[in-house]
Design a protein around this motif. Structure first.
Motif, short mmCIF file in Angstrom:
data_model
loop_
_atom_site.label_atom_id
_atom_site.label_comp_id
_atom_site.label_asym_id
_atom_site.label_seq_id
_atom_site.Cartn_x
_atom_site.Cartn_y
_atom_site.Cartn_z
N ILE A 74 0.85 -1.19 0.00
CA ILE A 74 0.00 0.00 0.00
C ILE A 74 0.89 1.24 0.00
O ILE A 74 1.87 1.31 0.75
N ILE A 75 0.54 2.20 -0.84
CA ILE A 75 1.30 3.46 -0.94
C ILE A 75 0.36 4.61 -0.63
O ILE A 75 -0.75 4.69 -1.17
N ALA A 76 0.80 5.50 0.27
CA ALA A 76 0.01 6.68 0.63
C ALA A 76 0.91 7.91 0.55
O ALA A 76 2.14 7.81 0.52
N THR A 77 0.29 9.06 0.56
CA THR A 77 1.05 10.30 0.48
C THR A 77 1.84 10.55 1.75
O THR A 77 1.40 10.23 2.86
N SER A 78 3.01 11.15 1.59
CA SER A 78 3.85 11.50 2.74
C SER A 78 3.49 12.87 3.30
O SER A 78 4.01 13.26 4.34
N ARG A 79 2.59 13.59 2.63
CA ARG A 79 2.33 14.99 3.00
C ARG A 79 1.25 15.12 4.08
O ARG A 79 1.24 16.10 4.82
N THR A 80 0.31 14.17 4.12
CA THR A 80 -0.75 14.20 5.14
C THR A 80 -0.93 12.80 5.69
O THR A 80 -0.42 11.82 5.14
N TYR A 81 -1.71 12.69 6.77
CA TYR A 81 -1.82 11.42 7.50
C TYR A 81 -3.11 10.65 7.31
O TYR A 81 -3.12 9.42 7.48
N PRO A 82 -4.27 11.26 7.00
CA PRO A 82 -5.54 10.51 7.09
C PRO A 82 -5.61 9.26 6.23
O PRO A 82 -6.12 8.22 6.68
N ASP A 83 -5.14 9.35 4.99
CA ASP A 83 -5.26 8.18 4.11
C ASP A 83 -4.51 6.98 4.67
O ASP A 83 -5.02 5.85 4.67
N ALA A 84 -3.30 7.21 5.14
CA ALA A 84 -2.49 6.09 5.65
C ALA A 84 -3.10 5.47 6.90
O ALA A 84 -3.12 4.25 7.05
N LEU A 85 -3.62 6.31 7.79
CA LEU A 85 -4.18 5.77 9.04
C LEU A 85 -5.45 4.99 8.78
O LEU A 85 -5.69 3.95 9.39
N ALA A 86 -6.29 5.47 7.89
CA ALA A 86 -7.51 4.74 7.56
C ALA A 86 -7.18 3.40 6.91
O ALA A 86 -7.92 2.42 7.05
N ALA A 87 -6.05 3.35 6.19
CA ALA A 87 -5.68 2.14 5.46
C ALA A 87 -5.05 1.07 6.34
O ALA A 87 -4.95 -0.09 5.92
N ALA A 88 -4.62 1.41 7.55
CA ALA A 88 -3.87 0.46 8.37
C ALA A 88 -4.62 -0.84 8.66
O ALA A 88 -4.04 -1.92 8.54
N PRO A 89 -5.90 -0.82 9.06
CA PRO A 89 -6.59 -2.11 9.28
C PRO A 89 -6.66 -2.96 8.03
O PRO A 89 -6.55 -4.20 8.10
N TRP A 90 -6.85 -2.34 6.88
CA TRP A 90 -6.88 -3.09 5.62
C TRP A 90 -5.50 -3.66 5.31
O TRP A 90 -5.37 -4.82 4.91
N ALA A 91 -4.46 -2.86 5.52
CA ALA A 91 -3.09 -3.33 5.30
C ALA A 91 -2.79 -4.54 6.17
O ALA A 91 -2.14 -5.50 5.74
N ALA A 92 -3.26 -4.51 7.43
CA ALA A 92 -3.02 -5.64 8.33
C ALA A 92 -3.66 -6.91 7.80
O ALA A 92 -3.07 -7.99 7.87
N GLN A 93 -4.88 -6.81 7.28
CA GLN A 93 -5.54 -7.99 6.74
C GLN A 93 -4.83 -8.53 5.50
O GLN A 93 -4.79 -9.73 5.26
N LEU A 94 -4.27 -7.64 4.73
CA LEU A 94 -3.59 -8.05 3.50
C LEU A 94 -2.14 -8.45 3.72
O LEU A 94 -1.49 -8.96 2.81
N GLY A 95 -1.63 -8.22 4.93
CA GLY A 95 -0.21 -8.46 5.18
C GLY A 95 0.67 -7.53 4.38
O GLY A 95 1.75 -7.91 3.93
N ALA A 96 0.22 -6.28 4.24
CA ALA A 96 0.89 -5.33 3.34
C ALA A 96 1.64 -4.27 4.12
O ALA A 96 1.12 -3.71 5.09
N PRO A 97 2.87 -3.94 3.71
CA PRO A 97 3.55 -2.78 4.28
C PRO A 97 2.99 -1.49 3.71
O PRO A 97 2.36 -1.48 2.65
N LEU A 98 3.23 -0.41 4.43
CA LEU A 98 2.84 0.92 3.98
C LEU A 98 4.09 1.68 3.56
O LEU A 98 5.01 1.88 4.36
N LEU A 99 4.14 2.09 2.30
CA LEU A 99 5.21 2.94 1.81
C LEU A 99 4.65 4.33 1.53
O LEU A 99 3.46 4.48 1.24
N LEU A 100 5.50 5.31 1.61
CA LEU A 100 5.08 6.69 1.39
C LEU A 100 5.64 7.21 0.08
O LEU A 100 6.68 6.78 -0.39
#
Length: 472
Positions: A178-204
């Motif tokens: 999962i890739i989210a913007t490095s400039r703001t936080y909401p998208d990445a935080l909302a995506a965290a539970p989904w990332a956990a289910q997918l076993g996916a790291p978060l890159l910016l």
């Protein structure tokens, strides 16, 4: 009674149904395990070994163990000792690929060879009623790499480098990124539970394109799927073009709306809830409370929906209306989320609000909800970039996220960190960010806690045992 499996060396790549696939001895209560895949790696140095196992199970829900879900458990055993486990569930009548991450730190070269991986059918009370599959021994690949207990620090010179470093050190492999913007936080935080289910790291990423650090980490992971979070204002088409150029064969898709609230609503709809039927609500106007709550939501396989302090955006209201939940959890006091907003969002179900005198007090209350498993991520509460990339890693390992001031850990947070690591033989506190974000004084303060942590067992001597899984 277990019998020893006859599978061969699995290595880091995979063992695909390479062990013993069984009908459960409690067949009337058994989920149907169609297939499974294990990826394992062991980071080794002279002090210890850090074991990581990703187990993907294809499961069909067969019998209702409660709430319309069929439950099972994935375990890793070493020398007759249960090292880690994850309880999972699938809705009766549906088939799903379910990801579980198991890890432990131990002493290298002792006991039985390899480890034992068990997939057990369990009932609604969590009791084992039969074995669906097992492998003993399963051999991880030995690689040179970081193996730490007590305190480690992961931080680069920029937020992009820190995210890439976290991924590189905590994700041996990943089918999805999962890739989210490095400039703001909401998208990445909302995506965290989904990332956990997918076993996916978060890159910016920068809004216009990938950085060298992010590109290099994508190239290392070689995922088959990349999800770009946010609309074009958050991440432009140049980001998708860069991903496609780096991974020509990968599926690249965007999940994002015109606002942070639309994006969080779209993501919430992707999270597959479990039988506890919870929903988590946080402010989209401040990162600190949403960040710590996101880690808790990810642990409980529940969606995180963003709202404003004094109203619920239409997109958030719409997704709340479609979600099935019987309890709502929120972070922050009335100045962060008004009582009226939580009442409207809950629509009659009970509400639990975690709220301290400040963001650190709230963080301590949320951290209190995590069991004492010895894993904590510590990040600054003064700014969001390093902190938000810690959430999917915390969700992957079952860790809580503790917020600290740049130069000192608040007393309430310190108390909770102490509780989480006490009596655990190999606790690990991961500081996320460089020395400017989290000063060396914080590390020194955290080091004082290890006088109360359980001492690691001494390296045993003697002959090897025959199996990792108990035979009786």
């Amino acid at each position: 009674m277990f019998t020893r499996g006859m599978s061969g060396r699995g290595a880091v790549a995979t063992a695909l149904a390479g062990g013993t696939l069984l009908a459960s001895s409690g067949a009337a209560q058994a989920a149907t395990l169609d297939d499974y895949e294990i990826t394992g790696v062991q980071f080794v140095n002279e002090d210890c070994s850090r074991n990581e196992y990703a187990v993907t199970t294809s499961v069909t829900g067969t019998v209702d163990d409660g709430g319309g879900f069929d439950r099972f458990r994935v375990e890793v055993w070493d020398d007759g000792v249960l090292k880690d486990s994850r309880d999972r569930e699938v809705e009766v009548g549906t088939s799903r690929d379910i990801y579980s991450f198991l890890s432990f730190v131990g002493l290298y070269g002792t006991g039985a060879p390899g480890v034992g991986i068990v997939i057990d059918d369990i009932d609604g009370a969590g009791n084992s009623v039969g074995t669906l599959a097992y492998e003993d021994p399963f051999y991880p690949e030995d690689v040179d790499g970081p193996c730490s207990f007590d305190i480690e620090r992961i931080g680069g010179e920029t937020r992009l480098e820190t995210a890439a470093m976290l991924s590189a050190q905590k994700f041996v492999s990943a089918d999805t990124v999962i890739i989210a913007t490095s400039r703001t936080y909401p998208d990445a935080l909302a995506a965290a539970p989904w990332a956990a289910q997918l076993g996916a790291p978060l890159l910016l990423s920068n809004p216009t394109g990938l950085s060298a650090a992010t590109t290099a980490e994508l190239a290392r992971l070689q995922p088959s799927s990349v999800i770009v979070i946010g609309g074009e204002a958050a991440l432009g088409e140049g980001v998708l073009d860069d991903v496609a150029a780096t991974l020509p064969g990968a599926l690249v898709e965007r999940v994002g709306g015109a606002s942070r609230y639309e994006t969080s609503a779209m993501i919430a709809g992707q999270v597959l809830q479990d039988s506890t039927a919870e929903v988590y609500v946080a402010s989209g106007q401040g990162f600190a409370d949403a960040l710590v709550l996101s880690a808790l939501a990810a642990r409980h396989q529940a969606p995180l929906v963003l709202v404003r302090q004094d109203d619920i955006p239409s997109a958030s209201a719409a997704v709340l209306a479609t979600l099935d939940f019987d309890h709502l959890y929120a972070a922050g006091g009335p100045m962060v989320l008004s009582d009226a907003v939580l009442t409207d969002a809950a629509d009659g179900v009970p509400v639990t609000r975690y709220a301290g005198a400040d963001r650190y007090g709230t963080a301590a209350q949320v951290l209190e909800q995590f069991p004492a498993e010895g894993r904590v991520m510590v990040a600054t509460g003064a700014d969001f970039p390093d902190s938000l990339t810690s959430v999917p890693v915390a969700a992957r390992t079952g860790a809580g996220v503790a917020l600290t001031r740049p130069d000192s850990v608040p007393a309430a947070v310190m108390t909770q960190i102490d509780r989480l690591i006490a009596e655990v033989s190999f606790p690990l506190i991961t500081i996320v960010g460089g020395p400017v974000a989290v000063n060396p004084s914080v590390e020194a303060q955290l080091q004082t806690l290890f006088s109360s942590a359980a001492a690691p067992a001494s390296r045993p001597s003697g002959t090897l045992t025959e199996s990792n899984i108990p035979t009786e």
